[in-house]
Design a protein around this motif. Structure first.
Motif, PDB file in Angstrom:
ATOM      1  N   LEU A  81       1.032  -1.321  -0.010  1.00  0.00           N
ATOM      2  CA  LEU A  81       0.122  -0.149  -0.345  1.00  0.00           C
ATOM      3  C   LEU A  81       0.918   1.042   0.023  1.00  0.00           C
ATOM      4  N   ARG A  82       0.959   1.798  -0.670  1.00  0.00           N
ATOM      5  CA  ARG A  82       1.894   3.516  -0.914  1.00  0.00           C
ATOM      6  C   ARG A  82       0.981   4.233  -0.162  1.00  0.00           C
ATOM      7  N   PHE A  83       0.692   4.165   0.949  1.00  0.00           N
ATOM      8  CA  PHE A  83       0.512   5.599   1.649  1.00  0.00           C
ATOM      9  C   PHE A  83       1.101   4.865   3.519  1.00  0.00           C
ATOM     10  N   ASP A  84       2.220   5.381   2.983  1.00  0.00           N
ATOM     11  CA  ASP A  84       2.944   4.888   4.061  1.00  0.00           C
ATOM     12  C   ASP A  84       2.750   6.111   5.883  1.00  0.00           C
ATOM     13  N   GLN A  99       0.753  -7.509   9.292  1.00  0.00           N
ATOM     14  CA  GLN A  99       1.779  -6.664   8.401  1.00  0.00           C
ATOM     15  C   GLN A  99       2.529  -7.737   7.860  1.00  0.00           C
ATOM     16  N   GLY A 100       3.154  -7.399   6.919  1.00  0.00           N
ATOM     17  CA  GLY A 100       4.093  -8.441   6.202  1.00  0.00           C
ATOM     18  C   GLY A 100       5.503  -7.735   6.632  1.00  0.00           C
ATOM     19  N   LYS A 105       3.756  -3.084   3.972  1.00  0.00           N
ATOM     20  CA  LYS A 105       3.388  -4.224   3.085  1.00  0.00           C
ATOM     21  C   LYS A 105       2.267  -5.441   4.108  1.00  0.00           C
ATOM     22  N   PHE A 106       1.610  -5.475   3.452  1.00  0.00           N
ATOM     23  CA  PHE A 106       0.556  -6.257   4.203  1.00  0.00           C
ATOM     24  C   PHE A 106       0.321  -8.005   3.554  1.00  0.00           C
ATOM     25  N   ILE A 107       0.103  -9.375   4.444  1.00  0.00           N
ATOM     26  CA  ILE A 107      -0.117  -9.915   4.022  1.00  0.00           C
ATOM     27  C   ILE A 107      -1.647 -10.288   3.928  1.00  0.00           C
ATOM     28  N   ILE A 108      -2.066 -10.323   2.796  1.00  0.00           N
ATOM     29  CA  ILE A 108      -4.196 -10.914   2.632  1.00  0.00           C
ATOM     30  C   ILE A 108      -3.645 -11.974   2.457  1.00  0.00           C
ATOM     31  N   PRO A 109      -4.815 -12.683   3.493  1.00  0.00           N
ATOM     32  CA  PRO A 109      -4.526 -14.772   3.551  1.00  0.00           C
ATOM     33  C   PRO A 109      -5.846 -14.877   2.783  1.00  0.00           C
ATOM     34  N   TYR A 110      -5.692 -16.176   2.258  1.00  0.00           N
ATOM     35  CA  TYR A 110      -7.211 -16.859   1.864  1.00  0.00           C
ATOM     36  C   TYR A 110      -8.197 -17.180   3.594  1.00  0.00           C
ATOM     37  N   TYR A 111      -9.026 -17.088   3.038  1.00  0.00           N
ATOM     38  CA  TYR A 111     -10.738 -17.273   4.094  1.00  0.00           C
ATOM     39  C   TYR A 111     -11.656 -18.275   3.305  1.00  0.00           C
TER      40      TYR A 111
END
Length: 172
Positions: A81-84, A99-100, A105-111
Motif C-alpha cells: 500500500l503506497r500510503f506510508d 503486517q508484512g 507491506k501486508f499479507i492478505i490470507p484466503y478465508y
C-alpha cells in the motif's frame, strides 16, 4: 575494466525473474478495491478509520471466471500500500490479515468462509497533522507458491477520482 562491464551486463539478467514455459503473468488495474471508512476531511486525534481490501477468489479481473485460489494454490497474497504516511505514527489493529515485512507491506490470507482474500484493519489516528495519501499503484501479488508472478493487481481507494488522493487532517 572489461570484468566490470561484463558484471554490469550479466548481473541484471541473473537477478531478473523468469517464468517457466507453462507459467503466465497476468496484470490488471482494477479501481476501487480498497475501502477506507468513514471518509472525512477532519478527524480528531484518537479517531479510528478502517481499511478494507476484499478480493473474491472467483472474479472477472483477469477474464471471465478466474479462480485465483485454484489457479495459484496460493493461500495468501501480498499487497504493498503506497500510503506510508497513514501507517507512520498511528496504531494498526488487524481484524483479518497481518503486517508484512515492511511498514507498507501486508499479507492478505484466503478465508474459506467467504471464499475471498481479505485484509481488514483499523488505524487509530494518533499523529496530528495534514495527510495527503496518493492511493493509486497499490500492488497486490498472488505469487508466493509459484516460481513467477501469476496474477498481479493494481488498485485504488474506493470513492476517489483521479489523481486518487485521500486528504484529511487530524486535530486535537
Amino acid at each position: 575494466m572489461k570484468n566490470i562491464l561484463k558484471a554490469l551486463i550479466i548481473l541484471p539478467l541473473l537477478l531478473s525473474a523468469t517464468c517457466e514455459d507453462d507459467c503466465t503473468t497476468n496484470n490488471q488495474f482494477v479501481e476501487d478495491l480498497i475501502e477506507v471508512y468513514p471518509q472525512g476531511n477532519i478527524y480528531e486525534q484518537g479517531d479510528i478509520i478502517t481499511l478494507q481490501l476484499v478480493i473474491p477468489s472467483l472474479n472477472d479481473y483477469f477474464g471471465e471466471g478466474t479462480n485465483l485460489l485454484e489457479s495459484t494454490n496460493d493461500i495468501e497474497a501480498e499487497v504493498i500500500l503506497r500510503f506510508d504516511d497513514l501507517f507512520s505514527g498511528n496504531e494498526l489493529t488487524f481484524i483479518r490479515g497481518e503486517q508484512g515485512t515492511h511498514q507498507n507491506k501486508f499479507i492478505i490470507p484466503y478465508y474459506e468462509d467467504s471464499d475471498s482474500y481479505e485484509l481488514i484493519f483499523q488505524v487509530t489516528l494518533n499523529k496530528l497533522g495534514y495527510y495527503s495519501i496518493h492511493s493509486s499503484s497499490n500492488d497486490i501479488s498472488f505469487s508466493h507458491l509459484n516460481s513467477c508472478n501469476d496474477f498481479h493487481l493494481e488498485t485504488t481507494i474506493s470513492g476517489l477520482v483521479p489523481p486518487y488522493d485521500l486528504t484529511f487532517s487530524v486535530i486535537e
